[in-house]
Motif scaffolding. Structure first.
Motif, mmCIF file in Angstrom:
data_model
loop_
_atom_site.group_PDB
_atom_site.id
_atom_site.type_symbol
_atom_site.label_atom_id
_atom_site.label_comp_id
_atom_site.label_asym_id
_atom_site.label_seq_id
_atom_site.Cartn_x
_atom_site.Cartn_y
_atom_site.Cartn_z
ATOM 1 N N GLN A 20 -5.029 88.192 15.338
ATOM 2 C CA GLN A 20 -5.521 87.469 14.675
ATOM 3 C C GLN A 20 -7.231 88.145 14.334
ATOM 4 O O GLN A 20 -7.771 87.179 13.637
ATOM 5 C CB GLN A 20 -5.396 85.753 15.887
ATOM 6 C CG GLN A 20 -4.704 85.718 15.831
ATOM 7 C CD GLN A 20 -4.191 83.968 17.102
ATOM 8 O OE1 GLN A 20 -5.063 84.113 17.716
ATOM 9 N NE2 GLN A 20 -3.455 83.124 16.519
ATOM 10 N N GLN A 21 -7.592 89.078 14.841
ATOM 11 C CA GLN A 21 -9.367 89.348 14.655
ATOM 12 C C GLN A 21 -8.999 90.249 14.232
ATOM 13 O O GLN A 21 -10.424 90.216 13.249
ATOM 14 C CB GLN A 21 -9.616 90.402 16.379
ATOM 15 C CG GLN A 21 -8.973 89.316 17.824
ATOM 16 C CD GLN A 21 -9.865 90.529 19.007
ATOM 17 O OE1 GLN A 21 -10.250 91.366 18.600
ATOM 18 N NE2 GLN A 21 -8.966 90.142 20.401
ATOM 19 N N ILE A 22 -8.106 90.840 13.363
ATOM 20 C CA ILE A 22 -8.352 91.700 12.750
ATOM 21 C C ILE A 22 -8.953 91.017 11.249
ATOM 22 O O ILE A 22 -9.883 91.046 10.749
ATOM 23 C CB ILE A 22 -7.186 92.831 11.995
ATOM 24 C CG1 ILE A 22 -6.787 93.727 12.962
ATOM 25 C CG2 ILE A 22 -7.057 93.188 10.725
ATOM 26 C CD1 ILE A 22 -5.524 94.040 13.365
ATOM 27 N N PRO A 23 -7.885 89.746 10.636
ATOM 28 C CA PRO A 23 -8.912 89.156 9.765
ATOM 29 C C PRO A 23 -9.737 87.962 9.953
ATOM 30 O O PRO A 23 -10.421 88.458 9.044
ATOM 31 C CB PRO A 23 -7.370 88.039 9.711
ATOM 32 C CG PRO A 23 -6.158 88.084 10.189
ATOM 33 C CD PRO A 23 -6.967 89.611 11.413
ATOM 34 N N ALA A 24 -9.956 88.346 10.614
ATOM 35 C CA ALA A 24 -11.325 87.555 11.003
ATOM 36 C C ALA A 24 -12.178 88.410 10.482
ATOM 37 O O ALA A 24 -13.509 88.475 10.006
ATOM 38 C CB ALA A 24 -11.560 87.059 13.180
ATOM 39 N N ILE A 25 -12.395 89.893 11.738
ATOM 40 C CA ILE A 25 -13.443 90.506 11.381
ATOM 41 C C ILE A 25 -13.092 91.509 9.705
ATOM 42 O O ILE A 25 -14.442 91.577 8.892
ATOM 43 C CB ILE A 25 -12.828 91.860 11.855
ATOM 44 C CG1 ILE A 25 -12.802 92.065 13.978
ATOM 45 C CG2 ILE A 25 -13.358 93.525 11.593
ATOM 46 C CD1 ILE A 25 -12.240 92.781 14.276
ATOM 47 N N ASP A 26 -12.210 91.341 8.794
ATOM 48 C CA ASP A 26 -11.844 91.615 7.687
ATOM 49 C C ASP A 26 -13.425 90.165 7.184
ATOM 50 O O ASP A 26 -13.799 90.891 5.528
ATOM 51 C CB ASP A 26 -10.949 91.193 7.056
ATOM 52 C CG ASP A 26 -9.578 93.312 6.939
ATOM 53 O OD1 ASP A 26 -11.012 92.979 7.961
ATOM 54 O OD2 ASP A 26 -9.166 93.027 7.630
ATOM 55 N N LYS A 27 -13.055 89.440 7.249
ATOM 56 C CA LYS A 27 -13.677 87.816 6.265
ATOM 57 C C LYS A 27 -15.507 87.999 6.099
ATOM 58 O O LYS A 27 -16.121 88.344 5.722
ATOM 59 C CB LYS A 27 -13.332 86.601 7.406
ATOM 60 C CG LYS A 27 -14.254 85.548 6.725
ATOM 61 C CD LYS A 27 -13.903 84.541 7.266
ATOM 62 C CE LYS A 27 -14.485 83.210 6.565
ATOM 63 N NZ LYS A 27 -14.125 81.982 7.038
ATOM 64 N N ASP A 28 -15.789 89.242 8.124
ATOM 65 C CA ASP A 28 -16.644 88.957 8.325
ATOM 66 C C ASP A 28 -17.606 90.046 7.617
ATOM 67 O O ASP A 28 -18.983 90.627 6.659
ATOM 68 C CB ASP A 28 -17.427 89.129 9.564
ATOM 69 C CG ASP A 28 -17.134 88.075 10.751
ATOM 70 O OD1 ASP A 28 -17.512 86.793 9.543
ATOM 71 O OD2 ASP A 28 -16.616 88.485 11.454
ATOM 72 N N VAL A 29 -16.288 91.418 7.960
ATOM 73 C CA VAL A 29 -17.015 92.890 6.586
ATOM 74 C C VAL A 29 -16.850 92.750 4.650
ATOM 75 O O VAL A 29 -17.387 92.809 4.823
ATOM 76 C CB VAL A 29 -15.654 93.589 6.926
ATOM 77 C CG1 VAL A 29 -16.081 95.008 5.614
ATOM 78 C CG2 VAL A 29 -16.130 94.189 7.940
ATOM 79 N N ALA A 30 -16.294 91.566 4.435
ATOM 80 C CA ALA A 30 -16.518 91.220 3.384
ATOM 81 C C ALA A 30 -17.577 90.387 2.895
ATOM 82 O O ALA A 30 -18.352 90.936 2.101
ATOM 83 C CB ALA A 30 -15.226 90.010 2.385
ATOM 84 N N GLN A 31 -18.391 89.663 3.543
ATOM 85 C CA GLN A 31 -18.984 88.603 4.045
ATOM 86 C C GLN A 31 -20.395 90.128 3.984
ATOM 87 O O GLN A 31 -21.390 89.713 2.939
ATOM 88 C CB GLN A 31 -18.998 87.439 4.933
ATOM 89 C CG GLN A 31 -20.307 86.861 4.987
ATOM 90 C CD GLN A 31 -20.652 85.539 5.587
ATOM 91 O OE1 GLN A 31 -19.925 85.770 6.311
ATOM 92 N NE2 GLN A 31 -20.997 84.449 5.341
ATOM 93 N N MET A 32 -20.001 91.180 4.760
ATOM 94 C CA MET A 32 -21.631 91.724 4.919
ATOM 95 C C MET A 32 -21.204 92.531 4.074
ATOM 96 O O MET A 32 -22.788 93.672 3.624
ATOM 97 C CB MET A 32 -21.635 92.497 6.878
ATOM 98 C CG MET A 32 -21.912 91.582 7.350
ATOM 99 S SD MET A 32 -23.308 90.882 7.525
ATOM 100 C CE MET A 32 -24.013 92.055 7.255
ATOM 101 N N GLU A 33 -20.318 92.888 3.498
ATOM 102 C CA GLU A 33 -20.587 94.595 2.420
ATOM 103 C C GLU A 33 -21.138 94.093 1.123
ATOM 104 O O GLU A 33 -22.219 94.946 0.560
ATOM 105 C CB GLU A 33 -18.892 94.647 2.248
ATOM 106 C CG GLU A 33 -18.150 95.360 2.545
ATOM 107 C CD GLU A 33 -17.391 95.386 1.984
ATOM 108 O OE1 GLU A 33 -16.729 94.703 0.531
ATOM 109 O OE2 GLU A 33 -16.386 96.264 2.349
#
Length: 608
Positions: free
Chosen positions: A98-111
């Protein structure tokens, strides 16, 4: 056949009951009669729920252990601790997933904003400059913001602008400010990599755990099953004389009577043993020879016979083999099944070796019937240059000058024989269970169907003259009509019997013909498999001719192997399902088989 059973009733002094049950369990031949006692005991209910949990865990652990658990048991861990450890590992894996999709979402926002240091932004705030992050569509962006608020466009993407403002005080624009993650892009990437590494490690730990503890949980599950069986026996016992003695009933096979009597006599238990009667709901234990025993699994799929019924397996076995072979219809495919059965038999467990014996047997039938039908890996044997005497045994071509295939007629003949045997079993079974007077209708229909088929066949082959066949039809029809219309139920009024006979005639006229025509599927499936095999052969050799001698044989071999493998797989599926349907529907319906019996399950020590 069905093993003869004996009814066992005994009384046990309540103080000796526990020790006596252990002796009965070790003997392992007594099927305890279950009684309906209202709601399930709370303890038994908890045990059943725990057994379901263990069963599901064992299935999952076996897969997670790559189907290769360690044979050595881990004795240090109890069942409850094992379950908790397993659930904790699964919860950890679920949390990481469950943590990985949340991190991916943050990464996509910060990119969008790039890799910047939040510490620098905080230093600017300490110095009196506030950095705010915004996004909006191009039409909503006001170019004056660049002058008024030091707005800087960072990126443009798909008609949207991403910009920041740098001001001495926080500002409020007509667009909502963004709430970005509190980590930089590089920090988020490192966090994602660490989470993925932790996930891999957690999966490895779970795999090692399942390999090491599978046998322990398996042993705990067997022990729990023993507790459940013991508790069921206790609940099915009846206390008498104000709890001083316990009454219990059960069933034992006739050939185990001597061992049971010896145990009861040595224990000083009062008991009674009597032979099971047809009206008793005795449990069923099938006893067949080695060939028929392989097909008991098919009988159990439908349902065990009642104690007053006949075991259908001895008739099911040869006909199912014949139907399977007819549907496969290829001698080459039969040889493949034989070879496959022998190879897998060496690699599989003892429980699966019996199934491989069935595969080998079906392969032998397929090879023989396929040779009679004249097909070998899609090639027509009848068209090859083989001895004429061998071709005489093949059933191929048309019937005389008609357009009807011999194989289609053979399928219908097999169906008619199968139905006639079913009706014979029904008539004999009703006679044994209810008496001859109560089964006159079944005998009437059997005489009518079998008599008309035999008379018609003799007349068709000119064995009897038309006059003889006419009188035979009249006599057979007249005698059959007495049982069908007048004596179908000797306890009812004659007029009611006539009405019931007319209704039975309608059902038989519409159902019997459809049942016999259902056997055409044997011919159709065999024909379809043979034609598909021939198509693959033709395609392979066309490619061989077109590709040349080197590549041609390579592609030709690949097409032949792939095509015939696919054809064998599809043919095996059809050859299993459709014969099963002919048995479960056409045969069981016309034989009156219900399959509502209870399987013999002795109270014994649970084994793997």
């Amino acid at each position: 056949m069905i093993t003869k059973m004996k009814k066992l009733t005994f009384l046990v002094y309540h103080k000796e009951y526990e020790a006596f049950l252990e002796q009965v369990r070790e003997l392992g031949v007594v099927h305890v009669v279950e009684r309906q006692r209202g709601e399930m005991d709370d303890t038994l209910l908890q045990f059943m729920q725990k057994r379901t949990l263990y069963k599901n865990m064992l299935q999952n652990m076996y897969v997670l252990a790559d189907k290769q658990p360690e044979e050595k048991r881990c004795q240090e861990m109890s069942a409850d601790a094992l379950v908790k450890s397993y659930e904790d590992l699964q919860a950890r894996i679920q949390d990481l997933n469950q943590q990985i999709p949340a991190i991916d979402k943050d990464v996509a926002q910060m990119e969008v904003w790039g890799d910047f240091d939040w510490k620098a932004v905080r230093k600017l705030e300490d110095a009196g400059w506030f950095v705010q992050f915004y996004t909006c569509s191009e039409k909503d962006y006001n170019v004056a913001w660049a002058e008024d608020y030091n707005a800087i466009v960072v990126k443009e993407n798909g008609g949207h602008l991403y910009f920041v403002t740098v001001t001495p005080q926080p500002v409020e624009l007509d667009v909502e400010p963004l709430r970005l993650p509190s980590y930089s892009l590089s920090e988020l990437n490192r966090k994602k990599a660490g989470t993925e590494e932790a996930l891999v490690q957690a999966h490895a730990e779970l795999k090692d755990f399942c390999k090491a503890n599978y046998r322990t949980l398996e042993k705990c599950n067997l022990q729990l099953q023993e507790e459940i069986d013991l508790l069921k026996v206790k609940l099915n016992s009846e206390q008498m004389a104000e709890g001083a003695v316990v009454l219990m009933e059960g069933w034992i096979p006739e050939d185990c009577e001597a061992d049971v009597r010896k145990l009861l006599d040595e224990s000083g238990i009062y008991y009674e043993i009597r032979a099971a009667r047809r009206e008793d709901n005795a449990p069923i234990k099938l006893k067949n020879n080695a060939y028929t025993r392989m097909y008991e699994v098919l009988t159990k799929m439908y349902g065990m016979p009642d104690y007053a019924e006949f075991d259908p397996t001895p008739i099911l076995a040869p006909f199912f083999s014949l139907f399977f072979a007819f549907c496969m219809g290829d001698a080459g495919y039969g040889l493949v099944l034989i070879a496959l059965g022998f190879v897998l038999k060496k690699k599989m467990s003892k429980s699966m070796k019996g199934m491989m014996n069935l595969v080998i047997t079906l392969g032998i039938f397929t090879a023989v019937i396929g040779a009679i039908l004249g097909t070998f890996f899609g090639v027509s044997l009848f068209d090859l240059e083989i001895p004429a005497k061998l071709k005489e045994f093949m059933i191929v071509g048309k019937i005389g000058e008609t357009t009807y295939d011999k194989q289609m007629l053979l399928a219908l003949i097999i169906g008619a024989v199968h139905i006639c045997i079913a009706m014979t079993v029904k008539a004999v079974g009703q006679t044994v269970r209810f008496g001859f007077k109560e089964s006159l209708s079944a005998w009437g229909w059997l005489l009518l169907v079998v008599g008309f088929i035999c008379t018609g066949g003799l007349s068709f082959f000119k064995i009897i003259s038309e006059d003889v066949s006419t009188w035979a039809f009249i006599v057979i029809g007249g005698i059959s009509a007495i049982g069908i219309y007048l004596l179908n139920n000797i306890h009812r009024n004659v007029l009611v019997n006539i009405g019931a006979g007319i209704w039975d005639t309608y059902n038989m006229a519409t159902g019997l013909m459809g049942d016999i025509l259902s056997y055409i599927r044997l011919y159709a499936l065999g024909l379809a498999g043979g034609m598909l095999g021939g198509v693959f052969n033709q395609l392979a050799f066309m490619v061989n001719d077109a590709a040349g001698p080197a590549l041609g044989w390579l592609f030709c071999g690949l097409i032949l192997v792939f095509g015939h493998t696919l054809n064998i797989a599809m043919s095996c599926l059809s050859a299993f399902v459709h014969p099963l349907r002919l048995t479960f529907v056409e045969y069981f319906k016309n034989s009156g088989y219900e399959g509502k019996g209870e399987a013999y399950k002795p109270f014994t020590i649970v084994k793997k």
